[in-house]
Design a protein around this motif. Structure first.
Motif, PDB file in Angstrom:
ATOM      1  N   LYS A 148     -23.750  29.169  22.585  1.00 11.07           N
ATOM      2  CA  LYS A 148     -23.171  29.530  23.879  1.00 11.07           C
ATOM      3  C   LYS A 148     -24.135  29.120  24.987  1.00 11.07           C
ATOM      4  CE  LYS A 148     -20.487  33.480  22.180  1.00 11.07           C
ATOM      5  NZ  LYS A 148     -20.222  34.939  22.331  1.00 11.07           N
ATOM      6  N   ALA A 149     -23.610  28.381  25.957  1.00  6.27           N
ATOM      7  CA  ALA A 149     -24.400  27.965  27.122  1.00  6.27           C
ATOM      8  C   ALA A 149     -23.775  28.600  28.352  1.00  6.27           C
ATOM      9  CB  ALA A 149     -24.415  26.452  27.242  1.00  6.27           C
ATOM     10  N   SER A 150     -24.439  29.607  28.901  1.00  6.27           N
ATOM     11  CA  SER A 150     -23.858  30.375  30.002  1.00  6.27           C
ATOM     12  C   SER A 150     -23.899  29.633  31.328  1.00  6.27           C
ATOM     13  CB  SER A 150     -24.575  31.719  30.132  1.00  6.27           C
ATOM     14  OG  SER A 150     -25.964  31.522  30.393  1.00  6.27           O
ATOM     15  N   SER A 151     -24.789  28.649  31.450  1.00  6.11           N
ATOM     16  CA  SER A 151     -24.931  27.946  32.742  1.00  6.11           C
ATOM     17  C   SER A 151     -24.662  26.454  32.593  1.00  6.11           C
ATOM     18  CB  SER A 151     -26.333  28.183  33.310  1.00  6.11           C
ATOM     19  OG  SER A 151     -27.334  27.772  32.389  1.00  6.11           O
ATOM     20  N   PHE A 152     -23.689  26.106  31.765  1.00  2.00           N
ATOM     21  CA  PHE A 152     -23.333  24.702  31.580  1.00  2.00           C
ATOM     22  C   PHE A 152     -22.746  24.143  32.871  1.00  2.00           C
ATOM     23  CE2 PHE A 152     -19.882  21.665  30.399  1.00  2.00           C
ATOM     24  CZ  PHE A 152     -20.701  20.636  29.976  1.00  2.00           C
ATOM     25  N   LYS A 161     -24.342   4.506  35.832  1.00  3.54           N
ATOM     26  CA  LYS A 161     -23.486   3.843  36.801  1.00  3.54           C
ATOM     27  C   LYS A 161     -22.117   3.530  36.195  1.00  3.54           C
ATOM     28  CE  LYS A 161     -23.322  -0.115  39.974  1.00  3.54           C
ATOM     29  NZ  LYS A 161     -24.042  -1.337  40.443  1.00  3.54           N
ATOM     30  N   GLY A 162     -21.069   3.918  36.914  1.00  3.94           N
ATOM     31  CA  GLY A 162     -19.708   3.648  36.483  1.00  3.94           C
ATOM     32  C   GLY A 162     -19.112   4.720  35.596  1.00  3.94           C
ATOM     33  N   SER A 163     -19.923   5.629  35.069  1.00  2.00           N
ATOM     34  CA  SER A 163     -19.419   6.659  34.159  1.00  2.00           C
ATOM     35  C   SER A 163     -18.686   7.748  34.937  1.00  2.00           C
ATOM     36  CB  SER A 163     -20.566   7.282  33.368  1.00  2.00           C
ATOM     37  OG  SER A 163     -21.204   6.308  32.576  1.00  2.00           O
ATOM     38  N   THR A 164     -17.597   8.220  34.366  1.00  2.00           N
ATOM     39  CA  THR A 164     -16.798   9.268  34.995  1.00  2.00           C
ATOM     40  C   THR A 164     -16.691  10.513  34.134  1.00  2.00           C
ATOM     41  OG1 THR A 164     -14.778   8.339  34.025  1.00  2.00           O
ATOM     42  CG2 THR A 164     -15.395   7.570  36.234  1.00  2.00           C
ATOM     43  N   ILE A 185     -23.137  19.781   9.290  1.00  2.00           N
ATOM     44  CA  ILE A 185     -21.737  20.185   9.472  1.00  2.00           C
ATOM     45  C   ILE A 185     -21.321  19.808  10.887  1.00  2.00           C
ATOM     46  CG2 ILE A 185     -20.089  22.081   9.286  1.00  2.00           C
ATOM     47  CD1 ILE A 185     -22.338  23.665   7.844  1.00  2.00           C
ATOM     48  N   ILE A 186     -20.315  18.979  11.016  1.00  2.00           N
ATOM     49  CA  ILE A 186     -19.909  18.471  12.330  1.00  2.00           C
ATOM     50  C   ILE A 186     -18.562  19.069  12.744  1.00  2.00           C
ATOM     51  CG2 ILE A 186     -19.391  16.410  13.688  1.00  2.00           C
ATOM     52  CD1 ILE A 186     -21.096  14.826  11.735  1.00  2.00           C
ATOM     53  N   ALA A 187     -18.489  19.540  13.971  1.00  2.00           N
ATOM     54  CA  ALA A 187     -17.233  20.074  14.492  1.00  2.00           C
ATOM     55  C   ALA A 187     -16.208  18.950  14.605  1.00  2.00           C
ATOM     56  CB  ALA A 187     -17.465  20.713  15.859  1.00  2.00           C
ATOM     57  N   GLU A 188     -14.971  19.253  14.267  1.00  2.00           N
ATOM     58  CA  GLU A 188     -13.921  18.235  14.313  1.00  2.00           C
ATOM     59  C   GLU A 188     -13.535  17.867  15.740  1.00  2.00           C
ATOM     60  OE1 GLU A 188     -10.607  19.477  12.013  1.00  2.00           O
ATOM     61  OE2 GLU A 188     -11.714  19.554  10.117  1.00  2.00           O
ATOM     62  N   GLU A 189     -13.625  18.819  16.642  1.00  2.00           N
ATOM     63  CA  GLU A 189     -13.174  18.592  18.014  1.00  2.00           C
ATOM     64  C   GLU A 189     -14.246  17.902  18.852  1.00  2.00           C
ATOM     65  OE1 GLU A 189     -11.574  21.159  21.904  1.00  2.00           O
ATOM     66  OE2 GLU A 189     -12.256  22.176  20.085  1.00  2.00           O
ATOM     67  N   THR A 190     -13.817  16.938  19.649  1.00  2.00           N
ATOM     68  CA  THR A 190     -14.672  16.301  20.644  1.00  2.00           C
ATOM     69  C   THR A 190     -14.277  16.823  22.015  1.00  2.00           C
ATOM     70  OG1 THR A 190     -14.968  14.268  19.356  1.00  2.00           O
ATOM     71  CG2 THR A 190     -15.348  14.118  21.727  1.00  2.00           C
ATOM     72  N   LEU A 191     -15.229  17.356  22.739  1.00  2.00           N
ATOM     73  CA  LEU A 191     -14.962  17.924  24.063  1.00  2.00           C
ATOM     74  C   LEU A 191     -15.149  16.842  25.124  1.00  2.00           C
ATOM     75  CD1 LEU A 191     -14.409  20.509  25.734  1.00  2.00           C
ATOM     76  CD2 LEU A 191     -16.882  20.859  25.811  1.00  2.00           C
ATOM     77  N   VAL A 192     -14.152  16.687  25.994  1.00  2.00           N
ATOM     78  CA  VAL A 192     -14.199  15.697  27.071  1.00  2.00           C
ATOM     79  C   VAL A 192     -14.470  16.423  28.387  1.00  2.00           C
ATOM     80  CG1 VAL A 192     -12.956  13.878  28.293  1.00  2.00           C
ATOM     81  CG2 VAL A 192     -12.569  14.215  25.839  1.00  2.00           C
ATOM     82  N   VAL A 193     -15.519  16.014  29.087  1.00  2.00           N
ATOM     83  CA  VAL A 193     -15.941  16.674  30.321  1.00  2.00           C
ATOM     84  C   VAL A 193     -15.962  15.659  31.456  1.00  2.00           C
ATOM     85  CG1 VAL A 193     -17.748  18.022  31.448  1.00  2.00           C
ATOM     86  CG2 VAL A 193     -17.367  18.259  28.983  1.00  2.00           C
ATOM     87  N   ALA A 194     -15.340  16.001  32.570  1.00  2.00           N
ATOM     88  CA  ALA A 194     -15.314  15.130  33.743  1.00  2.00           C
ATOM     89  C   ALA A 194     -16.503  15.411  34.651  1.00  2.00           C
ATOM     90  CB  ALA A 194     -14.017  15.313  34.520  1.00  2.00           C
ATOM     91  N   LYS A 195     -16.904  14.398  35.374  1.00  2.00           N
ATOM     92  CA  LYS A 195     -18.068  14.501  36.256  1.00  2.00           C
ATOM     93  C   LYS A 195     -17.897  15.601  37.291  1.00  2.00           C
ATOM     94  CE  LYS A 195     -21.016  11.485  39.087  1.00  2.00           C
ATOM     95  NZ  LYS A 195     -21.186  10.086  39.577  1.00  2.00           N
ATOM     96  N   GLU A 196     -16.670  15.796  37.754  1.00  4.40           N
ATOM     97  CA  GLU A 196     -16.426  16.767  38.821  1.00  4.40           C
ATOM     98  C   GLU A 196     -16.093  18.161  38.297  1.00  4.40           C
ATOM     99  OE1 GLU A 196     -12.595  14.523  37.931  1.00  4.40           O
ATOM    100  OE2 GLU A 196     -14.722  14.049  38.260  1.00  4.40           O
ATOM    101  N   ASP A 197     -16.104  18.368  36.991  1.00  2.00           N
ATOM    102  CA  ASP A 197     -15.802  19.693  36.443  1.00  2.00           C
ATOM    103  C   ASP A 197     -16.797  20.737  36.954  1.00  2.00           C
ATOM    104  OD1 ASP A 197     -13.692  18.660  35.090  1.00  2.00           O
ATOM    105  OD2 ASP A 197     -14.556  18.872  33.081  1.00  2.00           O
ATOM    106  N   GLU A 198     -16.310  21.941  37.121  1.00  2.00           N
ATOM    107  CA  GLU A 198     -17.149  23.023  37.626  1.00  2.00           C
ATOM    108  C   GLU A 198     -17.993  23.644  36.511  1.00  2.00           C
ATOM    109  OE1 GLU A 198     -14.640  25.833  39.535  1.00  2.00           O
ATOM    110  OE2 GLU A 198     -14.124  24.512  41.222  1.00  2.00           O
TER     111      GLU A 198
END
Length: 246
Positions: A148-152, A161-164, A185-198
């Protein structure tokens, strides 16, 4: 190259004297004073060298096992010096093993706070490590493998450069000290995070419980992407891949 008297230089051992060339000059010394494979193997005074060589061999095998286990996260890293850097890391970690010299191993070194701290601070790539990604408020449960990361905060990261966006993959690395073996052990889900996400709390977990009695580590991989026309394209810029251990 000839000597001052016009004769060619002498190189080798004759009548108990070693003849050799140093900085272009003919030199000589009494034979038997240097290191040889025979003296290193049998001379009691060379025990320290034998112990260090043995520990280095064990560390090399440990490093290979670690890399093999982490291959799913390492396979896209192009770093010809990674193995040597990991060797240096685990050679330092093995110094925290309180076993007698000659029998110290990195696995027991990881079983102490300082050893684990060195691994968590290690820079696997030129990209972000775990603290860059998660910030300071991280809680990792070694019983469940839940992180758990409380301050992600995505905006904390430096985007190439160019990454979104960036993709997060998560896994739990187990080390069985008794059998000197790893399991990843690898989680099956890949989490996609946008640059502007809060900023928000981030919870990562795997699909099965870690094995009790093993050393447990959380491992995160970040891969930056550029989104265009609803498709994601990997960034190959410097620092586009980050790996961290918690």
């Amino acid at each position: 190259m000839a000597s001052k008297n016009g004769f060619p230089p002498i190189v080798g051992t004759y009548n108990g004297i070693n003849y050799y060339i140093r900085k272009g000059k003919q030199c000589q010394r009494k034979a038997g004073g240097g290191f040889t494979s025979e003296s290193i193997k049998n001379n009691p005074k060379m025990q320290g060298i034998r112990d260090r060589n043995k520990e280095m061999t064990l560390c090399s095998k440990f490093t290979k096992k670690f890399k093999d286990a982490m291959f799913p996260f390492f396979k896209e890293i192009e770093d010809g010096e990674l193995h040597q850097r990991l060797m240096q890391l685990f050679m330092e970690i093995r110094t925290y093993d309180e076993t007698l010299e000659g029998k110290r191993i990195a696995g027991r070194g990881l079983n102490c706070d300082m050893g684990r701290e060195l691994l968590s601070e290690f820079r696997f790539t030129q990209g972000p490590n775990s603290w860059d990604i998660f910030g300071s408020g991280v809680a990792f449960d070694t019983n469940t493998g839940v992180l758990k990361a409380s301050s992600f905060d995505p905006q904390r990261l430096k985007f190439p450069k160019g990454s979104t966006h960036f993709f997060i993959n998560y896994g739990v690395l187990e080390y069985d000290l008794k059998n000197d073996s790893f399991r990843f052990i690898i989680a099956e889900e890949t989490l996609v995070v946008a640059k502007e996400d809060e900023a928000r709390e981030l919870v990562l977990e795997v699909g099965e419980m870690p094995k009790k009695g093993s050393l447990i580590f959380g491992v995160v991989k970040v891969q930056f992407h550029q989104k265009s026309s609803d498709k994601f394209y990997k960034s190959f810029a410097k620092g586009a891949v980050g790996i961290g251990v918690v």
